[in-house]
Scaffold this active site. Sequence first.
Site, PDB file in Angstrom:
ATOM      1  N   GLU A 291      43.658  61.847  19.609  1.00 38.78           N
ATOM      2  CA  GLU A 291      44.904  61.968  20.365  1.00 38.78           C
ATOM      3  C   GLU A 291      45.925  62.825  19.608  1.00 38.78           C
ATOM      4  O   GLU A 291      46.812  63.427  20.204  1.00 38.78           O
ATOM      5  CB  GLU A 291      45.482  60.576  20.668  1.00 38.78           C
ATOM      6  CG  GLU A 291      46.416  60.583  21.877  1.00 38.78           C
ATOM      7  CD  GLU A 291      46.838  59.179  22.341  1.00 38.78           C
ATOM      8  OE1 GLU A 291      46.609  58.191  21.619  1.00 38.78           O
ATOM      9  OE2 GLU A 291      47.405  59.089  23.443  1.00 38.78           O
ATOM     10  N   HIS A 317      19.154  53.920  13.320  1.00 38.62           N
ATOM     11  CA  HIS A 317      18.117  53.752  14.343  1.00 38.62           C
ATOM     12  C   HIS A 317      18.622  54.235  15.686  1.00 38.62           C
ATOM     13  O   HIS A 317      18.166  53.783  16.739  1.00 38.62           O
ATOM     14  CB  HIS A 317      17.679  52.289  14.379  1.00 38.62           C
ATOM     15  CG  HIS A 317      17.137  51.850  13.057  1.00 38.62           C
ATOM     16  ND1 HIS A 317      15.789  51.851  12.772  1.00 38.62           N
ATOM     17  CD2 HIS A 317      17.772  51.484  11.918  1.00 38.62           C
ATOM     18  CE1 HIS A 317      15.612  51.467  11.510  1.00 38.62           C
ATOM     19  NE2 HIS A 317      16.808  51.239  10.972  1.00 38.62           N
ATOM     20  N   LYS A 431      48.417  59.874  34.085  1.00 35.52           N
ATOM     21  CA  LYS A 431      49.383  58.771  34.226  1.00 35.52           C
ATOM     22  C   LYS A 431      50.228  58.980  35.484  1.00 35.52           C
ATOM     23  O   LYS A 431      50.435  58.054  36.274  1.00 35.52           O
ATOM     24  CB  LYS A 431      50.336  58.806  33.022  1.00 35.52           C
ATOM     25  CG  LYS A 431      50.226  57.678  32.066  1.00 35.52           C
ATOM     26  CD  LYS A 431      51.431  57.743  31.126  1.00 35.52           C
ATOM     27  CE  LYS A 431      51.046  57.483  29.710  1.00 35.52           C
ATOM     28  NZ  LYS A 431      52.155  57.603  28.776  1.00 35.52           N
TER      29      LYS A 431
HETATM   30  O1  PA5 Z   1      49.142  56.602  20.072  1.00 37.06           O
HETATM   31  C1  PA5 Z   1      49.841  56.563  21.064  1.00 37.06           C
HETATM   32  O2  PA5 Z   1      51.014  56.956  21.088  1.00 37.06           O
HETATM   33  C2  PA5 Z   1      49.288  55.968  22.328  1.00 37.06           C
HETATM   34  O3  PA5 Z   1      47.930  55.732  22.246  1.00 37.06           O
HETATM   35  C3  PA5 Z   1      50.033  54.664  22.623  1.00 37.06           C
HETATM   36  O4  PA5 Z   1      49.837  53.763  21.571  1.00 37.06           O
HETATM   37  C4  PA5 Z   1      49.554  54.031  23.938  1.00 37.06           C
HETATM   38  O5  PA5 Z   1      49.673  54.950  24.968  1.00 37.06           O
HETATM   39  C5  PA5 Z   1      50.385  52.811  24.252  1.00 37.06           C
HETATM   40  O6  PA5 Z   1      51.724  53.167  24.301  1.00 37.06           O
HETATM   41  P1  PA5 Z   1      52.866  52.101  24.178  1.00 37.06           P
HETATM   42  O7  PA5 Z   1      52.813  51.515  22.827  1.00 37.06           O
HETATM   43  O8  PA5 Z   1      54.123  52.870  24.418  1.00 37.06           O
HETATM   44  O9  PA5 Z   1      52.631  51.074  25.241  1.00 37.06           O
END
Ligand code: PA5
Length: 463
Positions: A291, A317, A431
């Site tokens: 990410e 394996h 989203k």
């Molecule tokens: O790393 C990130 O920013 C995302 O993966 C968030 O952790 C995830 O989208 C959850 O977001 P939030 O903590 O605002 O609910």
Amino acid sequence: MTLSLDFTNMMAGALPDGAGITPAQWDAAAAPFATAHAAVHARVHDLGFLSLPTNEPLLEQSLRVAEHARGRFTDVLLLGIGGSALGPIALRNALCPPQWNMLDTQARGGHPRLHVLDNVDPGTIAALLARLDLARTLVLVVSKSGGTVETMAQYLIVREALARVRGEKGAREHLVFITDPVVGALRRIAKAEGVTTVDIPANVGGRFSVLSPVGILPAALLGIDVRALLAGAAHVMQGAASSALADNLPGAFAVLQHLADTQHGRHVQVLMPYADPLRDLALWFVQLWAESLGKRRPDGMHVGPTPLPAVGATDQHSQVQLFMEGPRDKTVTFLAVRGREQEGRIPARHGDIAELGYLGGHTLGELIAIEQRATAGALAARGRLNATLTIDAIDAWHLGALVQTFALATAYAGVLYGVDAFDQPGVELGKQFAYAMLGRAGSEQARAEWDALPAPDPRWRIG
Ligand code: PA5
């Protein structure tokens, strides 16, 4: 207490057929790394994860809530997703005895079980709620933004279930919101209703938040030594003060993976612990690396390595066949644990049967360590780049050190790739489409874009 990285098998010379990073490439990476190092450390005020290891007031917030909860709950239920869930899962599974949630109260030292709901699969949630004693459950709602759709849906369901058991007022005593100090729906609800909150600092993003209350509060509730976790991370920060690659382990990891990807076509980067308790750390790393680094650069180029989790010896394996003989597009970083050689004695039996006789007198700890070294050597012998990150023990100090190592490496790698490691614009469109279909106010434009997408073509459909 140490963390060491052996990257001999990433380098030319150790590998056949001219594979590997050359000493000249490594030397040439020193200057870009120094730039990346300066860029990251200059942002100490807006990259909050850098100072989490020494943020005493923030630690105190978690410790106060944990102290208040002590002895009152048999179960903790954490609601969250992505960076708000993967860290707590990794800490529980690495630092609590195996099968923690199956142990009785005494074996858990009086500490609660920890359940993490990190999805909105209706079957999973229904099954968990059916067997949880909500009257003895503390619910942590974890969301930095305070409005993530999956977490909010979980919260609404769990809050209603709590209210049925404890009444509206009583339900509040079972809730703790871990969220941004100022903004977001959770913060507003907390203010209006007096729900206990713990802060995720505004300058700490989801996947970099495991050493904030996101990971620290659940860890403290489970009796994990959270000060040792932070001390391990602080140790990494001290080493990382140096911009010399030879002294900066997270920097070396970032540079090696970046060179392997951009100059040697090693686009897939495997993290392979040889220890069951570290399986979920690999999943946490995958989210962090993917990410943060998989991005469209300002010049329009699409960049980023593809992280892949594996676990040894199990995946010998399974995926190791691919790592050995599939495309030469991978690096493998092993996570090895020292000093387990005395654990798990293997009894001597069937001495006259070749396949079993040699095992008697060895231990499982020895076997798993030998298999890791054997796999690393075998990969190297076939020109497959690999490195080994070794820790002395699976304990809080080393987990803190690993978490901070990967977080820092990610920040450096972001600069090396020329991307912002701290945003995630690529998840936005999906989203917005989901919001549009659910009828959330303000999503009219996304609705129009969704409606303009081509309809499914019957020619390309089966069944
Ligand atoms: O790393 C990130 O920013 C995302 O993966 C968030 O952790 C995830 O989208 C959850 O977001 P939030 O903590 O605002 O609910």
